[in-house]
Design an enzyme around this catalytic site. Structure first.
Site, PDB file in Angstrom:
ATOM      1  N   SER A  97      53.450 -64.184 -16.107  1.00  0.00           N
ATOM      2  CA  SER A  97      52.183 -63.857 -16.747  1.00  0.00           C
ATOM      3  C   SER A  97      51.461 -65.161 -17.036  1.00  0.00           C
ATOM      4  CB  SER A  97      52.407 -63.062 -18.046  1.00  0.00           C
ATOM      5  OG  SER A  97      53.126 -63.846 -18.979  1.00  0.00           O
ATOM      6  N   ASP A 112      75.395 -50.874 -27.304  1.00  0.00           N
ATOM      7  CA  ASP A 112      74.281 -51.452 -26.559  1.00  0.00           C
ATOM      8  C   ASP A 112      73.968 -52.810 -27.176  1.00  0.00           C
ATOM      9  OD1 ASP A 112      72.011 -51.402 -24.738  1.00  0.00           O
ATOM     10  OD2 ASP A 112      70.797 -51.179 -26.539  1.00  0.00           O
ATOM     11  N   ARG A 165      57.095 -61.111 -12.078  1.00  0.00           N
ATOM     12  CA  ARG A 165      57.906 -61.575 -13.205  1.00  0.00           C
ATOM     13  C   ARG A 165      57.301 -62.814 -13.863  1.00  0.00           C
ATOM     14  NH1 ARG A 165      63.852 -62.473 -11.983  1.00  0.00           N
ATOM     15  NH2 ARG A 165      63.109 -63.390 -10.051  1.00  0.00           N
TER      16      ARG A 165
END
Length: 711
Positions: free
Chosen positions: A397, A313, A395
């Site tokens: 802030s 990962d 998507r």
């Protein structure tokens, strides 16, 4: 071999003489039975005044020593593991825990809690850590010992995990993401966190470690089981051979005594590898634990030595996991300081690692004074300021600052936004603005190098404006490229799995040096890759740290979870790296290969050893009756009695001499299978043949000095 450890292991070696334990090792159980038979014969000969009594007693003593030395190798290996278990047990401390009990319902709607938890609207109680149950919520502050395993659900803190990992440097544990897992017995060094307990008392991660270390003797791998079957078969064959020698010798008027037949049997069966097999398996797990890796079974260690494909990962494994702000790129005509101030302003209420890194970089660029002038967080985030939190839909802030606010120079509400390039571009265009060509190129360049671009914009009436780009870098951990080159030399293919887009994934893959990558991957994609590799006949290892990695960790032949990861990942894996170092898998693979090579090398030595002993014992038994067999007495041994006794002594001593090698392991080198086989046959095959000739001859020179045996 440490003399102190050897002496400490002696009592355990004697306890292992129990036949109920010895029966699990057919070779050494046969030696035990033979020792008992020889003991009875020696006592009978001593009682009747037989001239062979001294010889029988000496042989019997060395047979018992052979059994004891075999048990000693296993006892030393177990003793090392038990010492580690004791150190882990010392870290398991019973502490008091601040447990949330219920949500308060105060009159008038105002919360009234205790111990600083009033704002949360919860009451607390002080309970022993052993009383905690799965699902309980506990609060820990600076100086507190964490009472049990769990996941952080609120807050962020620095945690000292040296009791578990041995690493003195503190680590950060925070709510959300893949670094939320905490372990009971570790200490909070700063701040305050709220933890949800995930393991009941007695079933914690530390308890599992202790039980696995102490229970290592009971875990046999398929390879070890197969070897035990082979050794049992060889033992049965040689028992039959020894029994058939009696009528043959009787026919030739050279009947060996029961002691001689037992000595012959013990010297010809593979006692060396039979005595060392348990120690080899236990020491493999022990070497993993020394590197702060917990394996749930010996099978996992052995399988690691055979893997051919490694899935990693990206986030938190190949890279640090938390993207960090590394640069601010202003648009043409925009003052860079305005971009920095606006980026920081949009991140004041952003508690994500990325948001905090933007604030930190802005402060650093301001000269490290601590606050950017005019943008003090306490003064800026007043009640009338509207905080715009990040959502998967927008998507973005940021903040909406009302007119008249100290940080708002416009007469209207000032909207400050930061977010994904496509989202901010759409937001700006809807308000009459546009994305300048220079910034479009900057966004593509950052993405192409594996970074993440965030656009910053403002809108205070009129037309929205894009101020510039924040460059977030997903930093590759140092040394990864060199370590992956080592894996490639071992014949292991590395595949990076990530949810990033293909451009970003390709850049990270090139920088890290992996062989292949899968971008925009879902948990289902990870499983599909593992199944495809397994269907192609390959053994697959997977490393990861997140809950989304758990299915793949469970499906892989070897799943290695990072200790910094979530509880779900650690439960799914069959190994846990306490240091959370993904490059540790190279060490794991090396240890697995070393275990297999050590077992194979010592098996080769043991079989070759037995071949050489034929030349010592068989001619000694029948040379008097069949003089032609004297040609096989190439060692030139003094007498039949000294030949047999020398072989028995050598058979016992060689076990002790090989114990350090069994515990340390044969060094693994990344070479082809053909070269490894040639090296094994040359060193351990040829060495196994030569060593008895030298050893038995030297012992014979000493034994022949005994009057009743040398003649």
């Amino acid at each position: 071999m440490n003399p102190t450890n050897t002496l400490a292991a002696l009592p355990l070696a004697f306890r292992k003489l129990n036949p109920r334990q010895m029966v699990h090792s057919p070779v050494m159980f046969t030696v035990l039975i033979g020792s008992m038979v020889c003991t009875a014969v020696s006592i009978q000969q001593l009682a009747t005044g037989s001239t062979t009594a001294v010889f029988s007693i000496i042989v019997t003593v060395w047979l018992w020593l052979t059994v004891l030395f075999g048990n000693l190798s296993e006892a030393i290996a177990e003793g090392r593991g038990k010492a580690q278990a004791d150190s882990l047990r010392a870290a398991r401390t019973s502490v008091m825990a601040r447990r949330r009990t219920r949500a308060l319902m105060p009159a008038g709607g105002s919360g009234a809690g205790r111990d600083g938890d009033a704002e949360a609207g919860h009451d607390e109680e002080l309970v022993p850590g052993t009383d905690l149950k799965v699902g309980d919520i506990v609060i820990c502050e600076a100086g507190d010992l964490i009472p049990g395993d769990g996941d952080v659900i609120e807050g962020l803190a620095s945690v000292d995990e040296s009791a578990i990992t041995g690493e003195s440097a503190p680590v950060i544990r925070e709510s959300g993401g893949d670094r939320s897992s905490v372990t009971g017995g570790t200490m909070v060094l700063s701040d305050r966190i709220v933890i949800r307990i995930t393991a009941a008392s007695g079933k914690t991660f530390l308890d599992r470690m202790i039980s696995l270390v102490e229970g290592a003797t009971r875990q046999k791998t398929p390879n070890e089981i197969a070897l035990n079957v082979l050794l049992a078969s060889l033992t049965i064959v040689f028992v039959v051979c020894a029994m058939t020698l009696a009528p043959m010798a009787n026919f030739a008027n050279a009947l060996p005594t029961p002691v001689v037949l037992v000595a012959l049997l013990v010297c010809l069966i593979p006692t060396t590898i039979g005595a060392l097999v348990p120690a080899i398996g236990i020491s493999g797990m022990d070497r993993l634990i020394q590197r702060n890796v917990l394996a749930t079974s010996g099978r996992a260690v052995e399988t690691a030595g055979d893997i051919t494909t490694l899935l990693l990962d990206k986030t938190g494994t190949i890279t640090y996991g938390n993207r960090r702000a590394v640069a601010f790129l202003a648009a043409d005509g925009v003052d860079r300081q305005l971009l920095i101030d606006s980026a920081r302003l949009s991140s004041l209420a952003d508690e994500t690692p990325e948001g905090r890194s933007i604030v930190d970089l802005a402060v650093e660029l301001a000269g490290g004074a601590g606050e950017v002038p005019g943008l003090d967080a306490t003064a800026t985030l007043t009640p009338e300021v509207e905080v715009i939190e990040f959502s998967a839909v927008t998507r973005m802030s940021g903040l909406n600052l009302p007119a008249g606010h100290p940080a708002n120079p416009t007469p209207a509400v000032l909207e400050v936004r930061k977010g994904a390039a496509s989202a901010v571009e759409r937001y700006v265009k809807e308000r009459g603005g546009f994305l300048p060509q220079k910034l479009q190129e900057a966004v593509l360049k950052i993405s192409g190098t594996g970074g993440t671009p965030l656009l910053v914009s403002t809108y205070g009436g009129g037309r929205a404006q894009v101020l510039g780009v924040i460059h977030l870098a997903d930093v590759v951990k140092p040394g990864m490229k060199e370590r992956f080159a080592e894996l490639r030399a071992m014949g292991i293919k590395t595949i990076m799995i990530t949810g990033d887009n293909k451009i970003t994934a390709a850049a990270i893959a090139a920088e890290a040096g992996v062989d292949d990558f899968v971008a925009e991957a879902t948990p289902e994609d990870k499983l599909a890759v593992i199944k495809a590799e397994q269907e192609a006949g390959r053994l697959v290892a997977m490393t990861g740290d997140g809950t989304n990695d758990a299915p793949a960790l469970a499906a892989a032949d070897v799943g290695v979870a990072m200790n910094s990861g979530t509880s779900a990942a650690k439960e799914a894996a069959n190994m846990v790296d306490l240091d959370s170092d993904p490059t540790k898998l190279i060490d794991i693979v090396g240890i697995g290969k070393q275990l297999l090579i050590t077992r194979g090398s010592l098996t080769t030595f043991s079989v070759a050893n037995d071949v050489a002993k034929y030349f010592a014992i068989v001619p000694a038994l029948f040379a008097a009756t069949f003089p032609g067999l004297g040609l096989l007495n190439i060692m030139g041994l003094a007498s039949p009695e000294s030949a047999i006794l020398s072989a028995v002594i050598f058979n016992a001593v060689i076990i002790v001499l090989l114990v350090p090698l069994a515990l340390r392991g044969v060094k693994y080198r990344a070479v082809s299978a053909a070269k490894a086989l040639s090296r094994n046959l040359l060193i351990f095959g040829l060495g196994g043949v030569i060593a008895p000739f030298i050893g038995i001859k030297l012992i014979d020179l000493l034994v022949s000095l005994i009057p009743t045996i040398g003649n």
